[in-house]
Design a protein around this motif. Structure first.
Motif: not given
Length: 141
Positions: A56-60, A116-120, A26-33, A104-106
């Motif tokens: 999916a297409h936009e981010e990856t 370690s993962l963000a959210f649930d 993730r490049s934005n909050p929350p859980y940035q990075g 910021q990365d895939v």
């Protein structure tokens, strides 16, 4: 009559490619990075399936073939920005992964060696393990 206050609708996608799970950083909050499943908000006028394919297409950079529903995740505190309900899909990814949009990365990860993962998102992955493993096996034969 006033409009009811309701949770915000989102999608998350378990994308399987080359026998691995596609995650974004993730490049934005929350859980940035932090690493997370691709996903995001459903826009007015689009179905959850359309939103999943778009996000999916936009981010990856991948084109995805949705293969099924993993579940609906609705814990009120699953997102620190407010109550969101996520409709989660499992999909096969096609193309070359390339981070864009708010990623910021895939990268591709083995199902038994996840960061370690963000959210649930670990809960979502655990719920979808069997469906992902079935897709991996189908791709091999």
């Amino acid at each position: 009559m006033s409009k009811p206050e309701t949770p915000i609708l989102t999608v998350d996608i378990l994308i399987v490619q080359s026998g691995k799970l596609v995650l974004i950083r993730r490049s934005n909050p929350p859980y940035q990075g932090q690493w997370a499943l691709p996903g995001g908000f459903v826009e007015v006028g689009e179905t959850v399936e359309e939103a999943a394919m778009r996000e999916a297409h936009e981010e990856t950079g991948l084109i995805v073939d949705l293969k099924g529903l993993v579940g609906v995740f609705s814990e009120p505190d699953r997102d620190p920005r407010g109550h969101t309900v996520s409709v989660c899909f499992v999909a096969l990814g096609q193309g070359t992964p390339q981070a864009s949009s708010d990623a910021q990365d895939v990268a591709l990860f083995e199902l038994d060696d996840l960061p370690s993962l963000a959210f649930d998102h670990l809960k979502i992955i655990n719920t979808g393990q069997q469906k992902m493993r079935e897709l991996i096996l189908q791709a091999l034969y």
